[in-house]
Design a protein around this motif. Structure first.
Motif, PDB file in Angstrom:
ATOM      1  N   GLY A 324     -47.270  35.002 -10.365  1.00 20.41           N
ATOM      2  CA  GLY A 324     -47.791  35.892  -9.329  1.00 20.41           C
ATOM      3  C   GLY A 324     -47.403  35.445  -7.926  1.00 20.41           C
ATOM      4  O   GLY A 324     -47.038  36.267  -7.068  1.00 20.41           O
ATOM      5  N   LEU A 325     -47.451  34.136  -7.664  1.00 23.56           N
ATOM      6  CA  LEU A 325     -47.067  33.616  -6.353  1.00 23.56           C
ATOM      7  C   LEU A 325     -45.598  33.887  -6.064  1.00 23.56           C
ATOM      8  O   LEU A 325     -45.223  34.253  -4.942  1.00 23.56           O
ATOM      9  CB  LEU A 325     -47.342  32.109  -6.292  1.00 23.56           C
ATOM     10  N   GLY A 326     -44.753  33.691  -7.078  1.00 22.11           N
ATOM     11  CA  GLY A 326     -43.325  33.917  -6.879  1.00 22.11           C
ATOM     12  C   GLY A 326     -43.002  35.364  -6.552  1.00 22.11           C
ATOM     13  O   GLY A 326     -42.224  35.653  -5.626  1.00 22.11           O
ATOM     14  N   THR A 340     -43.055  32.102   3.808  1.00 26.08           N
ATOM     15  CA  THR A 340     -44.493  32.355   3.728  1.00 26.08           C
ATOM     16  C   THR A 340     -45.230  31.139   3.179  1.00 26.08           C
ATOM     17  O   THR A 340     -44.641  30.280   2.509  1.00 26.08           O
ATOM     18  CB  THR A 340     -44.782  33.554   2.806  1.00 26.08           C
ATOM     19  N   LEU A 341     -46.522  31.053   3.465  1.00 22.77           N
ATOM     20  CA  LEU A 341     -47.355  29.996   2.904  1.00 22.77           C
ATOM     21  C   LEU A 341     -47.404  30.104   1.385  1.00 22.77           C
ATOM     22  O   LEU A 341     -47.411  29.102   0.668  1.00 22.77           O
ATOM     23  CB  LEU A 341     -48.770  30.079   3.487  1.00 22.77           C
ATOM     24  N   ILE A 342     -47.421  31.334   0.886  1.00 22.00           N
ATOM     25  CA  ILE A 342     -47.427  31.547  -0.573  1.00 22.00           C
ATOM     26  C   ILE A 342     -46.176  30.943  -1.189  1.00 22.00           C
ATOM     27  O   ILE A 342     -46.224  30.329  -2.261  1.00 22.00           O
ATOM     28  CB  ILE A 342     -47.528  33.051  -0.883  1.00 22.00           C
ATOM     29  N   GLY A 343     -45.041  31.105  -0.507  1.00 23.07           N
ATOM     30  CA  GLY A 343     -43.801  30.533  -1.013  1.00 23.07           C
ATOM     31  C   GLY A 343     -43.845  29.023  -1.069  1.00 23.07           C
ATOM     32  O   GLY A 343     -43.324  28.400  -2.006  1.00 23.07           O
ATOM     33  N   LYS A 344     -44.477  28.384  -0.073  1.00 19.63           N
ATOM     34  CA  LYS A 344     -44.597  26.928  -0.071  1.00 19.63           C
ATOM     35  C   LYS A 344     -45.486  26.448  -1.212  1.00 19.63           C
ATOM     36  O   LYS A 344     -45.206  25.436  -1.862  1.00 19.63           O
ATOM     37  CB  LYS A 344     -45.142  26.463   1.267  1.00 19.63           C
ATOM     38  N   ILE A 345     -46.575  27.177  -1.468  1.00 18.69           N
ATOM     39  CA  ILE A 345     -47.446  26.832  -2.611  1.00 18.69           C
ATOM     40  C   ILE A 345     -46.666  26.982  -3.918  1.00 18.69           C
ATOM     41  O   ILE A 345     -46.762  26.140  -4.814  1.00 18.69           O
ATOM     42  CB  ILE A 345     -48.702  27.722  -2.616  1.00 18.69           C
ATOM     43  N   VAL A 348     -44.411  23.982  -4.506  1.00 22.35           N
ATOM     44  CA  VAL A 348     -45.088  22.738  -4.909  1.00 22.35           C
ATOM     45  C   VAL A 348     -45.704  22.864  -6.301  1.00 22.35           C
ATOM     46  O   VAL A 348     -45.675  21.925  -7.104  1.00 22.35           O
ATOM     47  CB  VAL A 348     -46.176  22.365  -3.882  1.00 22.35           C
ATOM     48  N   LEU A 349     -46.242  24.040  -6.616  1.00 15.29           N
ATOM     49  CA  LEU A 349     -46.942  24.219  -7.885  1.00 15.29           C
ATOM     50  C   LEU A 349     -45.995  24.142  -9.078  1.00 15.29           C
ATOM     51  O   LEU A 349     -46.375  23.630 -10.139  1.00 15.29           O
ATOM     52  CB  LEU A 349     -47.674  25.567  -7.886  1.00 15.29           C
ATOM     53  N   GLY A 350     -44.761  24.611  -8.918  1.00 16.17           N
ATOM     54  CA  GLY A 350     -43.815  24.625 -10.034  1.00 16.17           C
ATOM     55  C   GLY A 350     -43.593  23.254 -10.650  1.00 16.17           C
ATOM     56  O   GLY A 350     -43.863  23.045 -11.843  1.00 16.17           O
ATOM     57  N   PRO A 351     -43.115  22.266  -9.875  1.00 13.75           N
ATOM     58  CA  PRO A 351     -42.919  20.930 -10.455  1.00 13.75           C
ATOM     59  C   PRO A 351     -44.214  20.303 -10.960  1.00 13.75           C
ATOM     60  O   PRO A 351     -44.197  19.562 -11.953  1.00 13.75           O
ATOM     61  CB  PRO A 351     -42.340  20.127  -9.280  1.00 13.75           C
TER      62      PRO A 351
END
Length: 509
Positions: A324-326, A340-345, A348-351
């Motif tokens: 959903g974030l992607g 975007t901030l969502i893109g930064k999250i 980080v969340l992926g790895p």
């Protein structure tokens, strides 16, 4: 000989019946079932039923098998079983009364039933032992376990099931020790009129394992069936769900998701990044489905309280959140052209979730009581793929490091028209030269008039892209697309790429 018989008589008088060295009763009623399984595991069970509900049993199989069992009924659902496996010291035996309360799944320990070991039979000196590289022998009585009716005791073809566990180590004193799914299973029928002791008898007997010679020990190979049918439909069993679950989850988190992250940076393609992640999510869904199916088979996983299951469900939720974030980040970026901030999250969340999933894979192998070789193979695979991923990622970061332009002697330049003596570097270049006579036209962000350069520059600078090479020359690698003059030309050092920001004939680049 007389003194030996006298000694046995004295022991029988002073010791409890369950441990007295009783002589063999060659007339004890019993039914015998013997079979060599498809994996060359000789399975033997001898049964004597007493009409008070007691079941006397002798059962054996190779110690290479994790467990061995026999059950009453045509199939597993709600069947009563006696399951035996090596005790914690590896040389004794544990025999557990169990009932398959959840259909064709691991039977549960029946706490209300008691199995008593019997050690006293002269024809079975190795009873209730597990000899490494030899056989494991269960020998005793299950008190009030049969629950039979009078019709059952008179049935000449009462159905039974048997099973032999896979080749792995199971050493436990616990009556509810976890079992792996059987490797071989089958059916047989037993003539209860041959295997039943009448109601007037106070005690039954564990039958001798060898029908032909009551004085033979269990190590002999002259076993024979009596009162039982031949094996009915013996089957080689294979539980494919654990393998599918492990392969799908490993492919997703060890290979596909990390590869999808690299594709985005290697190919600069959001499309192929999305394709890789969708494939990974499909693999995760298959892994989740098979994981749920496996959990329903075993007592230790049926309640979904193990650390592997808890962390696995968390990782699955994070995968959905990451998806959903992607999608959200990409949609916003296409509209605003800004990070975007969502893109930064998302970044980080992926790895982080991949790391959690890899740790959970190790917990899953532990939960499944997998062979050490499987755990080593998983660890080596994760390590190798991880090192390759980090190496490629470091190489990409090195390639993308900006190289800053450093002026050699002065910050004041002029543009020499193409074709003049100063442009000896060749066609297509403008060589910056010191020009104090052109004040304000330099790398200070100031603007300057360009009217006196309009004709020669407009002839050459109608290009879509300009680059400054290390010699300080502007190159125009792309073909001409326009020759529109804008109101100003600005050069500035300290930019993010090459230390140059240009405004002018083609706008800000």
């Amino acid at each position: 000989m007389l003194s030996f018989a006298l000694l046995i008589g004295l022991l029988a008088a002073v010791l409890p019946p369950t441990i007295a060295l009783n002589q063999v009763d060659p007339n004890a009623k019993a039914g015998y079932f013997v079979t060599n399984t498809s994996t060359d595991a000789t399975y033997i069970v001898a049964l004597n039923f007493v009409q008070n509900g007691d079941i006397y049993i002798h059962m054996s199989a190779p110690t290479s098998r994790s467990w061995v069992g026999v059950g009453i009924g045509e199939n597993m659902a709600n069947a009563f079983m006696l399951v035996a496996y090596a005790s914690s010291n590896g040389t004794g035996m544990t025999t557990s009364p169990r009932v398959a309360r959840h259909g064709n799944s691991e039977p549960m320990w029946a706490e209300e039933m008691v199995f008593e070991k019997i050690w006293s039979d002269a024809y079975a000196p190795n009873c209730n032992t597990a000899a490494p590289g030899g056989i494991q022998i269960s020998h005793g009585v299950c008190k009030n376990c049969s629950g039979f009716s009078a019709e059952d005791y008179s049935n000449t073809a009462l159905p039974f099931i048997y099973a032999v566990g896979p080749e792995m180590t199971l050493h436990s004193d616990e009556l509810d020790a976890p079992l792996r799914r059987h490797e071989v299973y089958g059916h047989f029928t037993l003539d209860m009129t041959i295997a039943t002791t009448n109601a007037s008898s106070l005690y039954g007997r564990v039958p001798a394992p060898n029908l032909n010679d009551t004085n033979a020990v269990v190590a002999d190979s002259t076993f024979a069936s009596a009162g039982s049918s031949a094996p009915l439909g013996p089957s080689q069993d294979a539980d494919a769900y654990p393998t599918v679950h492990a392969v799908m989850m490993s492919l997703a988190f060890v290979l596909v998701f990390p590869l999808g992250a690299l594709v985005l940076r290697l190919l600069k393609s959001v499309l192929w990044h999305a394709v890789a992640q969708v494939v990974g999510i499909v693999l995760v869904l298959i892994g989740l489905g098979t994981g749920i199916r496996i959990s329903q088979e075993y007592n230790r996983t049926r309640s979904f309280t193990s650390s592997h299951q808890t962390l696995g469900l968390l990782v699955f939720c994070l995968v959905l959140i990451q998806l959903g974030l992607g999608l959200t980040s990409h949609a916003i970026f296409r509209r605003t052209k800004k990070p975007t901030l969502i893109g930064k999250i998302h970044l980080v969340l992926g790895p982080s979730l991949i790391l959690l999933a890899l740790v959970n894979g190790g917990l899953g192998l532990d939960l499944a009581s997998s062979h050490t070789s499987s755990k080593v193979a998983y660890g080596v695979c994760v390590t190798v793929v991880g090192l390759i991923f980090l190496a490629v990622r470091a190489w990409l970061l090195f390639r993308q490091t900006p190289r800053r332009y450093k002026p050699e002697e002065t910050d004041i330049f002029k543009f020499t028209p193409y074709g003049s003596e100063a442009s000896a570097g060749g066609a297509g270049r403008y060589h910056p030269q010191p020009s104090p006579s052109t004040p304000g036209f330099g790398f200070s962000g100031q603007t300057a008039g360009y009217e006196h350069l309009q004709t020669p520059i407009s002839a050459m600078l109608g290009h879509s892209e300009w680059e400054m090479d290390r010699s300080g020359s502007f190159q125009h690698p792309a073909p001409a697309r326009a020759s529109v003059l804008l109101p100003k030309l600005t050069l500035q050092t300290g930019g993010k790429r090459g230390g140059v920001e240009r405004e002018g004939f083609l706008g800000k680049q």
